[in-house]
Design a protein around this motif. Structure first.
Motif, PDB file in Angstrom:
ATOM      1  N   TYR A 151       0.829  -1.205   0.000  1.00 33.24           N
ATOM      2  CA  TYR A 151       0.000   0.000   0.000  1.00 33.24           C
ATOM      3  C   TYR A 151       0.865   1.257   0.000  1.00 33.24           C
ATOM      4  CZ  TYR A 151      -4.180  -2.683   0.109  1.00 33.24           C
ATOM      5  OH  TYR A 151      -5.184  -3.533  -0.270  1.00 33.24           O
ATOM      6  N   ARG A 152       0.452   2.200  -0.870  1.00 33.74           N
ATOM      7  CA  ARG A 152       1.246   3.404  -1.102  1.00 33.74           C
ATOM      8  C   ARG A 152       0.829   4.559  -0.198  1.00 33.74           C
ATOM      9  NH1 ARG A 152       0.169   5.879  -5.698  1.00 33.74           N
ATOM     10  NH2 ARG A 152      -1.977   5.126  -5.634  1.00 33.74           N
ATOM     11  N   ARG A 153      -0.427   4.500   0.251  1.00 30.33           N
ATOM     12  CA  ARG A 153      -0.983   5.647   0.974  1.00 30.33           C
ATOM     13  C   ARG A 153      -2.016   5.146   1.978  1.00 30.33           C
ATOM     14  NH1 ARG A 153      -5.561   9.122  -0.259  1.00 30.33           N
ATOM     15  NH2 ARG A 153      -5.314  11.221   0.616  1.00 30.33           N
ATOM     16  N   VAL A 154      -1.923   5.667   3.196  1.00 34.23           N
ATOM     17  CA  VAL A 154      -2.938   5.424   4.217  1.00 34.23           C
ATOM     18  C   VAL A 154      -3.510   6.780   4.602  1.00 34.23           C
ATOM     19  CG1 VAL A 154      -3.427   4.515   6.511  1.00 34.23           C
ATOM     20  CG2 VAL A 154      -1.736   3.373   5.061  1.00 34.23           C
ATOM     21  N   TRP A 155      -4.820   6.892   4.574  1.00 30.82           N
ATOM     22  CA  TRP A 155      -5.407   8.193   4.880  1.00 30.82           C
ATOM     23  C   TRP A 155      -6.551   8.048   5.874  1.00 30.82           C
ATOM     24  CZ3 TRP A 155     -10.276  10.156   2.710  1.00 30.82           C
ATOM     25  CH2 TRP A 155     -10.954   9.224   1.924  1.00 30.82           C
ATOM     26  N   VAL A 156      -6.906   9.168   6.470  1.00 31.61           N
ATOM     27  CA  VAL A 156      -7.925   9.175   7.506  1.00 31.61           C
ATOM     28  C   VAL A 156      -8.633  10.517   7.482  1.00 31.61           C
ATOM     29  CG1 VAL A 156      -6.290   9.998   9.266  1.00 31.61           C
ATOM     30  CG2 VAL A 156      -8.359   8.767   9.976  1.00 31.61           C
ATOM     31  N   VAL A 157      -9.902  10.508   7.811  1.00 28.58           N
ATOM     32  CA  VAL A 157     -10.644  11.756   7.974  1.00 28.58           C
ATOM     33  C   VAL A 157     -11.225  11.784   9.385  1.00 28.58           C
ATOM     34  CG1 VAL A 157     -11.201  12.081   5.549  1.00 28.58           C
ATOM     35  CG2 VAL A 157     -12.764  10.769   6.988  1.00 28.58           C
ATOM     36  N   SER A 158     -11.304  12.956   9.952  1.00 24.02           N
ATOM     37  CA  SER A 158     -11.876  13.095  11.288  1.00 24.02           C
ATOM     38  C   SER A 158     -12.624  14.407  11.385  1.00 24.02           C
ATOM     39  CB  SER A 158     -10.777  13.032  12.361  1.00 24.02           C
ATOM     40  OG  SER A 158      -9.877  14.118  12.217  1.00 24.02           O
ATOM     41  N   ASN A 159     -13.551  14.450  12.318  1.00 23.51           N
ATOM     42  CA  ASN A 159     -14.319  15.655  12.569  1.00 23.51           C
ATOM     43  C   ASN A 159     -13.371  16.819  12.887  1.00 23.51           C
ATOM     44  OD1 ASN A 159     -15.957  17.688  13.962  1.00 23.51           O
ATOM     45  ND2 ASN A 159     -17.550  16.121  14.065  1.00 23.51           N
ATOM     46  N   SER A 160     -13.551  17.929  12.230  1.00 21.14           N
ATOM     47  CA  SER A 160     -12.653  19.071  12.417  1.00 21.14           C
ATOM     48  C   SER A 160     -12.662  19.592  13.848  1.00 21.14           C
ATOM     49  CB  SER A 160     -13.012  20.209  11.457  1.00 21.14           C
ATOM     50  OG  SER A 160     -12.744  19.832  10.119  1.00 21.14           O
ATOM     51  N   PHE A 161     -13.714  19.300  14.606  1.00 21.08           N
ATOM     52  CA  PHE A 161     -13.771  19.714  16.000  1.00 21.08           C
ATOM     53  C   PHE A 161     -13.054  18.734  16.927  1.00 21.08           C
ATOM     54  CE2 PHE A 161     -17.657  22.133  14.661  1.00 21.08           C
ATOM     55  CZ  PHE A 161     -17.156  23.386  14.962  1.00 21.08           C
ATOM     56  N   ASN A 162     -12.648  17.606  16.397  1.00 19.39           N
ATOM     57  CA  ASN A 162     -11.969  16.610  17.228  1.00 19.39           C
ATOM     58  C   ASN A 162     -10.472  16.911  17.231  1.00 19.39           C
ATOM     59  OD1 ASN A 162     -11.285  14.390  18.735  1.00 19.39           O
ATOM     60  ND2 ASN A 162     -12.140  12.868  17.330  1.00 19.39           N
ATOM     61  N   PHE A 163     -10.093  17.956  17.966  1.00 21.30           N
ATOM     62  CA  PHE A 163      -8.720  18.453  17.932  1.00 21.30           C
ATOM     63  C   PHE A 163      -7.724  17.419  18.455  1.00 21.30           C
ATOM     64  CE2 PHE A 163     -11.457  22.249  18.783  1.00 21.30           C
ATOM     65  CZ  PHE A 163     -11.363  22.798  17.512  1.00 21.30           C
ATOM     66  N   ARG A 192     -20.888  18.946   9.491  1.00 23.77           N
ATOM     67  CA  ARG A 192     -19.535  18.588   9.925  1.00 23.77           C
ATOM     68  C   ARG A 192     -18.537  18.849   8.802  1.00 23.77           C
ATOM     69  NH1 ARG A 192     -17.070  12.465  11.184  1.00 23.77           N
ATOM     70  NH2 ARG A 192     -15.374  12.733   9.706  1.00 23.77           N
ATOM     71  N   ASP A 193     -17.456  19.555   9.123  1.00 24.07           N
ATOM     72  CA  ASP A 193     -16.275  19.609   8.260  1.00 24.07           C
ATOM     73  C   ASP A 193     -15.342  18.481   8.678  1.00 24.07           C
ATOM     74  OD1 ASP A 193     -17.341  21.873   7.131  1.00 24.07           O
ATOM     75  OD2 ASP A 193     -16.013  23.263   8.194  1.00 24.07           O
ATOM     76  N   SER A 194     -14.635  17.912   7.708  1.00 24.70           N
ATOM     77  CA  SER A 194     -13.742  16.784   8.000  1.00 24.70           C
ATOM     78  C   SER A 194     -12.321  17.107   7.576  1.00 24.70           C
ATOM     79  CB  SER A 194     -14.208  15.519   7.266  1.00 24.70           C
ATOM     80  OG  SER A 194     -15.499  15.133   7.670  1.00 24.70           O
ATOM     81  N   ASP A 195     -11.370  16.925   8.496  1.00 23.89           N
ATOM     82  CA  ASP A 195      -9.954  17.075   8.179  1.00 23.89           C
ATOM     83  C   ASP A 195      -9.434  15.786   7.567  1.00 23.89           C
ATOM     84  OD1 ASP A 195      -9.928  19.618   9.212  1.00 23.89           O
ATOM     85  OD2 ASP A 195      -9.215  18.997  11.186  1.00 23.89           O
ATOM     86  N   CYS A 196      -8.667  15.917   6.507  1.00 21.59           N
ATOM     87  CA  CYS A 196      -8.071  14.769   5.830  1.00 21.59           C
ATOM     88  C   CYS A 196      -6.559  14.779   6.055  1.00 21.59           C
ATOM     89  CB  CYS A 196      -8.377  14.820   4.332  1.00 21.59           C
ATOM     90  SG  CYS A 196      -7.638  13.457   3.385  1.00 21.59           S
ATOM     91  N   LEU A 197      -6.022  13.653   6.517  1.00 22.02           N
ATOM     92  CA  LEU A 197      -4.587  13.495   6.744  1.00 22.02           C
ATOM     93  C   LEU A 197      -4.137  12.180   6.121  1.00 22.02           C
ATOM     94  CD1 LEU A 197      -5.982  14.599   9.689  1.00 22.02           C
ATOM     95  CD2 LEU A 197      -3.572  15.124  10.050  1.00 22.02           C
ATOM     96  N   SER A 198      -2.859  12.112   5.767  1.00 18.79           N
ATOM     97  CA  SER A 198      -2.375  10.888   5.138  1.00 18.79           C
ATOM     98  C   SER A 198      -0.912  10.624   5.492  1.00 18.79           C
ATOM     99  CB  SER A 198      -2.513  10.969   3.611  1.00 18.79           C
ATOM    100  OG  SER A 198      -1.597  11.909   3.073  1.00 18.79           O
ATOM    101  N   MET A 199      -0.521   9.371   5.284  1.00 21.26           N
ATOM    102  CA  MET A 199       0.864   8.948   5.405  1.00 21.26           C
ATOM    103  C   MET A 199       1.194   8.129   4.154  1.00 21.26           C
ATOM    104  SD  MET A 199       2.734   6.546   8.316  1.00 21.26           S
ATOM    105  CE  MET A 199       1.968   7.447   9.666  1.00 21.26           C
ATOM    106  N   LEU A 200       2.339   8.419   3.543  1.00 19.81           N
ATOM    107  CA  LEU A 200       2.752   7.724   2.327  1.00 19.81           C
ATOM    108  C   LEU A 200       3.783   6.652   2.635  1.00 19.81           C
ATOM    109  CD1 LEU A 200       3.129  10.770  -0.111  1.00 19.81           C
ATOM    110  CD2 LEU A 200       1.082   9.399   0.400  1.00 19.81           C
ATOM    111  N   ASP A 201       3.936   5.719   1.696  1.00 24.17           N
ATOM    112  CA  ASP A 201       4.852   4.600   1.924  1.00 24.17           C
ATOM    113  C   ASP A 201       6.291   5.068   2.125  1.00 24.17           C
ATOM    114  OD1 ASP A 201       5.004   5.420  -0.746  1.00 24.17           O
ATOM    115  OD2 ASP A 201       4.916   3.388  -1.571  1.00 24.17           O
ATOM    116  N   GLU A 202       6.702   6.143   1.423  1.00 20.14           N
ATOM    117  CA  GLU A 202       8.073   6.620   1.596  1.00 20.14           C
ATOM    118  C   GLU A 202       8.263   7.341   2.934  1.00 20.14           C
ATOM    119  OE1 GLU A 202       6.270   9.679  -1.445  1.00 20.14           O
ATOM    120  OE2 GLU A 202       6.088   7.533  -0.967  1.00 20.14           O
TER     121      GLU A 202
END
Length: 238
Positions: A151-163, A192-202
């Motif tokens: 897998y090249r990319r792992v990503w996640v979304v979370s509620n923008s208020f969930n600091f 709800r707004d959602s923050d998107c974050l990711s981690m790449l294989d490199e």
């Protein structure tokens, strides 16, 4: 589904020092219900989109196993540990991991070589512990190293208020990509707004080194307090 079957490949049981990740099955439900604190501790899933407020073990099982039937790409692990041994300086081994203190999961998209983190719920007992971070390390090692597809990319979304969730995700190595505006409707009927974050294989190799150095028992004093924070270790690695 039994714990010996994983239709999405990878390990059915992942053993660490203080936690064991195990594919969810019916035998886990009673302990999971107990340690998440249902039905009184309903707020534990306030920010978990689509996770209902459950009143009993049957409702919890129906939601989790219903999600697995509805989404064949979904894998759910329970996080098992000894409630009295959640980090240094106590000693632990997998034979003592009998309490189900949380869940973590992901959805796989093999054609795109992408994985999306699903519900991650830690009981009050597991939150902010060594064991919680070890569980995240084990799951990410599985995603980047332990599956038939690389897998090249792992990503996640979370509620923008969930600091707290976003801060912790960034500490283990995720990078903020942006915000999906008006992405969902919450259980209360609000936008709800959602923050998107990711981690790449490199990016995984350095994140792995940082996590392993933080998890090293030498990074904890005789009272179990961390000597260096994840951010401090990361700054030294860069």
């Amino acid at each position: 589904m039994t714990k010996t079957e994983n239709p999405n490949g990878g390990s059915t049981q992942i053993k660490g020092q203080y936690v064991t990740l195990e594919l969810i099955n019916q035998s886990h439900i009673a302990s999971l219900f107990k340690y998440l604190g249902f039905p009184d501790n309903k707020q534990i899933v306030d920010y978990v989109q689509g996770f209902p407020y459950v009143e009993n073990e049957e409702e919890l099982a129906n939601h989790l196993f219903g999600s697995l039937r509805e989404h064949p790409d979904l894998t759910i692990y329970v996080i098992k540990a000894c409630e009295a041994q959640l980090g240094p300086p106590s000693l632990s081994d997998s034979n003592s991991h009998t309490s189900v203190l949380g869940i973590c999961g992901y959805r796989l998209d093999p054609p795109a070589n992408i994985a999306k983190l699903d519900d991650i719920i830690h009981s009050p007992l597991l939150q902010r512990t060594y064991a919680a971070t070890e569980a995240q390390y084990l799951m990410h090692r599985q995603l980047f190293e332990g599956l038939p597809v690389a897998y090249r990319r792992v990503w996640v979304v979370s509620n923008s208020f969930n600091f707290r969730s976003r801060q912790y995700t960034e500490r283990i190595g995720y990078k903020y990509e942006g915000t999906f505006r008006k992405d969902k409707i919450t259980r209360w009927g609000t936008t709800r707004d959602s923050d998107c974050l990711s981690m790449l294989d490199e990016e995984w190799p350095i994140n792995k080194r940082v996590l392993l150095k933080w998890l090293n028992s030498a990074n904890f004093d005789t009272y179990g307090k961390q000597i260096k924070k994840l951010d401090e270790i990361r700054a030294q690695e860069l």
